[in-house]
Design a protein around this motif. Structure first.
Motif, mmCIF file in Angstrom:
data_model
loop_
_atom_site.group_PDB
_atom_site.id
_atom_site.type_symbol
_atom_site.label_atom_id
_atom_site.label_comp_id
_atom_site.label_asym_id
_atom_site.label_seq_id
_atom_site.Cartn_x
_atom_site.Cartn_y
_atom_site.Cartn_z
ATOM 1 N N HIS A 1 42.924 55.759 49.008
ATOM 2 C CA HIS A 1 43.620 55.069 50.095
ATOM 3 C C HIS A 1 44.874 55.854 50.447
ATOM 4 C CE1 HIS A 1 45.042 51.857 52.650
ATOM 5 N NE2 HIS A 1 46.174 51.796 51.969
ATOM 6 N N LYS A 2 44.908 56.381 51.660
ATOM 7 C CA LYS A 2 46.034 57.186 52.148
ATOM 8 C C LYS A 2 46.343 58.351 51.195
ATOM 9 C CE LYS A 2 48.262 53.493 54.781
ATOM 10 N NZ LYS A 2 49.500 52.691 54.999
ATOM 11 N N GLY A 3 45.283 59.003 50.739
ATOM 12 C CA GLY A 3 45.436 60.174 49.880
ATOM 13 C C GLY A 3 45.708 59.856 48.425
ATOM 14 N N ARG A 4 45.786 58.581 48.068
ATOM 15 C CA ARG A 4 46.068 58.187 46.698
ATOM 16 C C ARG A 4 44.816 57.592 46.067
ATOM 17 N NH1 ARG A 4 48.712 53.599 44.158
ATOM 18 N NH2 ARG A 4 48.736 52.580 46.193
ATOM 19 N N TYR A 5 44.509 58.002 44.827
ATOM 20 C CA TYR A 5 43.321 57.486 44.148
ATOM 21 C C TYR A 5 43.696 56.256 43.333
ATOM 22 C CZ TYR A 5 39.095 57.303 41.272
ATOM 23 O OH TYR A 5 37.940 56.895 40.653
ATOM 24 N N ILE A 6 42.972 55.159 43.516
ATOM 25 C CA ILE A 6 43.228 53.902 42.811
ATOM 26 C C ILE A 6 42.008 53.556 41.978
ATOM 27 C CG2 ILE A 6 43.824 51.465 43.061
ATOM 28 C CD1 ILE A 6 44.875 52.157 45.874
ATOM 29 N N LYS A 7 42.188 53.434 40.666
ATOM 30 C CA LYS A 7 41.076 53.103 39.792
ATOM 31 C C LYS A 7 40.608 51.673 40.018
ATOM 32 C CE LYS A 7 42.028 56.338 36.027
ATOM 33 N NZ LYS A 7 42.277 56.474 34.562
ATOM 34 N N ALA A 8 39.311 51.443 39.792
ATOM 35 C CA ALA A 8 38.718 50.134 40.078
ATOM 36 C C ALA A 8 39.251 49.047 39.154
ATOM 37 C CB ALA A 8 37.196 50.230 39.958
ATOM 38 N N GLY A 9 39.581 49.393 37.924
ATOM 39 C CA GLY A 9 39.975 48.368 36.948
ATOM 40 C C GLY A 9 41.455 48.068 36.923
ATOM 41 N N HIS A 10 42.191 48.338 37.992
ATOM 42 C CA HIS A 10 43.639 48.125 37.963
ATOM 43 C C HIS A 10 43.963 46.634 37.861
ATOM 44 C CE1 HIS A 10 43.768 46.875 42.236
ATOM 45 N NE2 HIS A 10 42.831 47.797 42.398
ATOM 46 N N LEU A 11 45.123 46.335 37.269
ATOM 47 C CA LEU A 11 45.517 44.961 36.961
ATOM 48 C C LEU A 11 45.671 44.103 38.212
ATOM 49 C CD1 LEU A 11 46.391 42.899 34.827
ATOM 50 C CD2 LEU A 11 48.722 43.788 35.025
ATOM 51 N N ALA A 12 46.237 44.671 39.261
ATOM 52 C CA ALA A 12 46.486 43.897 40.477
ATOM 53 C C ALA A 12 45.187 43.328 41.045
ATOM 54 C CB ALA A 12 47.180 44.774 41.518
ATOM 55 N N GLY A 13 44.121 44.128 41.003
ATOM 56 C CA GLY A 13 42.836 43.663 41.512
ATOM 57 C C GLY A 13 42.294 42.503 40.697
ATOM 58 N N LYS A 14 42.467 42.570 39.362
ATOM 59 C CA LYS A 14 41.983 41.492 38.496
ATOM 60 C C LYS A 14 42.783 40.208 38.722
ATOM 61 C CE LYS A 14 40.390 44.612 34.834
ATOM 62 N NZ LYS A 14 40.531 45.026 33.411
ATOM 63 N N VAL A 15 44.105 40.358 38.857
ATOM 64 C CA VAL A 15 44.951 39.184 39.101
ATOM 65 C C VAL A 15 44.600 38.544 40.441
ATOM 66 C CG1 VAL A 15 47.321 38.419 39.509
ATOM 67 C CG2 VAL A 15 46.841 40.049 37.669
ATOM 68 N N TRP A 16 44.400 39.379 41.458
ATOM 69 C CA TRP A 16 44.035 38.867 42.784
ATOM 70 C C TRP A 16 42.704 38.126 42.723
ATOM 71 C CZ3 TRP A 16 46.407 38.535 47.467
ATOM 72 C CH2 TRP A 16 45.599 38.264 48.568
ATOM 73 N N ALA A 17 41.727 38.708 42.016
ATOM 74 C CA ALA A 17 40.416 38.074 41.917
ATOM 75 C C ALA A 17 40.503 36.760 41.141
ATOM 76 C CB ALA A 17 39.436 39.022 41.232
ATOM 77 N N ALA A 18 41.346 36.733 40.097
ATOM 78 C CA ALA A 18 41.503 35.511 39.306
ATOM 79 C C ALA A 18 42.129 34.384 40.125
ATOM 80 C CB ALA A 18 42.358 35.797 38.064
ATOM 81 N N GLY A 19 42.827 34.748 41.193
ATOM 82 C CA GLY A 19 43.472 33.735 42.043
ATOM 83 C C GLY A 19 42.576 33.194 43.127
ATOM 84 N N LEU A 20 41.280 33.492 43.081
ATOM 85 C CA LEU A 20 40.361 33.027 44.128
ATOM 86 C C LEU A 20 40.385 31.509 44.302
ATOM 87 C CD1 LEU A 20 36.930 34.350 45.091
ATOM 88 C CD2 LEU A 20 37.127 31.927 44.624
ATOM 89 N N PRO A 21 40.421 30.685 43.228
ATOM 90 C CA PRO A 21 40.473 29.219 43.436
ATOM 91 C C PRO A 21 41.694 28.778 44.239
ATOM 92 C CG PRO A 21 39.879 29.736 41.177
ATOM 93 C CD PRO A 21 40.315 31.013 41.817
ATOM 94 N N PHE A 22 42.821 29.433 44.020
ATOM 95 C CA PHE A 22 44.024 29.083 44.771
ATOM 96 C C PHE A 22 43.871 29.463 46.233
ATOM 97 C CE2 PHE A 22 45.328 29.904 40.376
ATOM 98 C CZ PHE A 22 45.924 28.690 40.060
ATOM 99 N N ARG A 23 43.230 30.631 46.474
ATOM 100 C CA ARG A 23 43.012 31.035 47.866
ATOM 101 C C ARG A 23 42.073 30.049 48.558
ATOM 102 N NH1 ARG A 23 41.860 36.079 45.592
ATOM 103 N NH2 ARG A 23 39.820 36.178 46.633
ATOM 104 N N TRP A 24 41.116 29.519 47.815
ATOM 105 C CA TRP A 24 40.174 28.534 48.365
ATOM 106 C C TRP A 24 40.926 27.260 48.741
ATOM 107 C CZ3 TRP A 24 38.581 23.601 47.028
ATOM 108 C CH2 TRP A 24 37.434 23.143 47.667
#
Length: 493
Positions: free
Chosen positions: A459-482
């Motif tokens: 993303h914009k020349g920067r490589y972001i690993k799939a297992g990063h913490l922010a992605g897991k925290v965001w996914a864990a917040g799915l019930p709140f987004r619902w």
């Protein structure tokens, strides 16, 4: 053998010396028998080729006798390398081999085979530094290596896990090695992978010879089933050996007669680097056939010198090594033996041994041994994975070679054939329940629908690993987004 490999700027005496060093005099003599070579060199070729023929016939007879002995006692076995490979050459007696290799799968069967050999008068070698075979000597002095497993452990956990799984599923079949003689050997697809891993093991050890490369060429030219070539390619990609396989196979195709249609890595032939190929050949010339390599050879350090040293300590002391109290003394004993052997047996300095190993280690690093990535890069379309993946970002996808877990981002194909990249939110009832990072609705995905797993994105020349913490925290917040979505909808109504 292509002429531009052997004859370029070389006299016939040099060609003979090279062929003798590499263990391929019979093969080279057949290839150049019509050439106008000096009578003295021709006689040397003829004499060496004759010795190869006589030795091969003797070993073939003894191999058949030992296989019959094992089978009569209910022991399943498979002949490795030499005798099993000879049928792939235009004449079986062109492939020189110096001992007999027999694989006996299963711990109980292997121990039974060892006991049987000793009961029949074979002498077991006093001390073995190998973890995968034991040597026995018959009354005629011929050495037989009984293999409990196909290969020595590598320094890479991924390839060790793959080879362990590979051994559990391999198939043994009958191979015709003479008009009236068949021997048990690995199946066509299994033997191709084994031969290449055996070559790799020697490349990382004391080096490889032209004979090993020639074996690869002859065997793959002999392969009949297209699925065997596809199986080889898939294995090499998963093992992180793509660059090494492309280099070896490309070299064999250009110089050792491997047919392009039989090259399992031909899809990547455009990636063949001639410079890497020449460096590989230079190491081959320096190494020679077994028993002809320089005295300064040692294992290529696939890591720190300390990790290589510890692996040697473990290899020489497979039982005692696991005792933490004995380990320091074993290290001291191994190091003293290393220094003594360099001085008394090899006649070289320890410094030159280490320097040579480090130099060859750089070659292994250049060929990306165990470090190749089998992933592919694709452009993402849409914003269902916002905010972490946006439309136009490049994502790196690899084959699924481990159990999928919660929050993995997977590529799967829907029933309407659409490819989708979403995150796993839950796993239950045998299904993966996924959702885009910007979505709240879950979708059930069956295992057979999954085509790959994301390793990261650009993303914009920067490589972001799939297992990063922010992605897991965001996914864990799915019930709140619902809940937020439902509240918004309620206000709209």
């Amino acid at each position: 053998m292509k002429e531009n490999l052997l004859l370029k700027n070389m006299s016939w005496e040099e060609i003979y010396d090279l062929a003798e060093k590499q263990g391929i005099t019979a093969y080279v003599y057949q290839e150049f028998i019509e050439k106008d070579m000096p009578s003295e060199v021709r006689e040397r070729f003829k004499s060496s080729a004759k010795n190869t023929v006589l030795s091969d016939e003797r070993l073939m007879y003894d191999t058949a006798r030992q296989v019959r002995l094992l089978e009569e006692n209910g022991i399943t076995c498979a002949v490795l390398k030499g005798a099993a490979l000879s049928a792939c050459y235009s004449s079986p007696v062109l492939r020189r081999y110096g001992d007999i290799d027999i694989y006996v799968p299963g711990k109980e069967a292997f121990e039974k085979a060892c006991t049987l050999y000793m009961d029949k008068g074979f002498v077991r070698e006093k001390r073995s530094y190998s973890l995968h075979h034991v040597g026995f000597f018959g009354e005629d002095g011929i050495e037989t290596e009984l293999h409990s497993s196909l290969l020595e452990p590598f320094s890479d956990d991924r390839i060790n896990a793959m080879t362990s799984s590979f051994e559990k599923q391999l198939t043994i079949t009958e191979v015709s090695v003479r008009p009236t003689l068949t021997l048990p050997a690995l199946s066509e697809k299994d033997n191709g992978v084994y031969l290449f891993l055996h070559l790799l093991s020697h490349f990382l050890g004391e080096g490889i010879s032209v004979r090993l490369l020639l074996d690869i060429s002859m065997y793959f030219n002999h392969i009949k089933a297209e699925k065997s070539l596809k199986y080889f390619k898939k294995f090499m990609l998963r093992a992180g050996l793509k660059t090494f396989a492309v280099t070896v196979m490309g070299f064999c195709q250009r110089y050792l007669g491997l047919l392009s249609e039989k090259n399992p890595m031909s899809e990547f032939d455009c990636e063949y680097d001639e410079e890497k190929g020449r460096k590989l050949y230079d190491t081959v010339l320096d190494t020679g056939d077994f028993g002809h390599h320089g005295p300064e050879k040692m294992a290529v350090p696939a890591g720190s010198l300390w990790s290589v040293f510890l692996s040697q300590v473990r290899r020489q002391n497979p039982v005692e090594y696991h005792d933490p109290l004995k380990r320091p003394f074993l290290c001291i004993k191994t190091f003293c033996g290393f220094l003594k052997n360099n001085r008394t047996l090899r006649g070289v300095s320890t410094f030159s041994v280490i320097r040579d190993a480090l130099a060859r280690g750089k070659s292994a690093e250049a060929l990306k041994v165990f470090k190749d990535d089998d992933s592919i890069i694709r452009k993402a379309h849409g914003n269902s994975m916002w905010p972490f993946i946006k439309d136009g970002d490049m994502v790196r996808i690899s084959e699924v070679c481990r159990p999928l877990k919660k929050y993995d981002v997977i590529l799967y194909r829907r029933r309407d054939k659409t490819l989708v990249l979403h995150r796993i939110i839950d796993i239950r009832y045998g299904y993966y329940f996924t959702a885009g990072d910007s979505q709240t609705e879950l979708e059930a995905v069956a295992g057979e629908q999954v085509k790959g797993v994301m390793k990261g994105c650009y993303h914009k020349g920067r490589y972001i690993k799939a297992g990063h913490l922010a992605g897991k925290v965001w996914a864990a917040g799915l019930p709140f987004r619902w809940c937020i979505r439902e509240v918004k909808n309620a206000f709209k109504r």
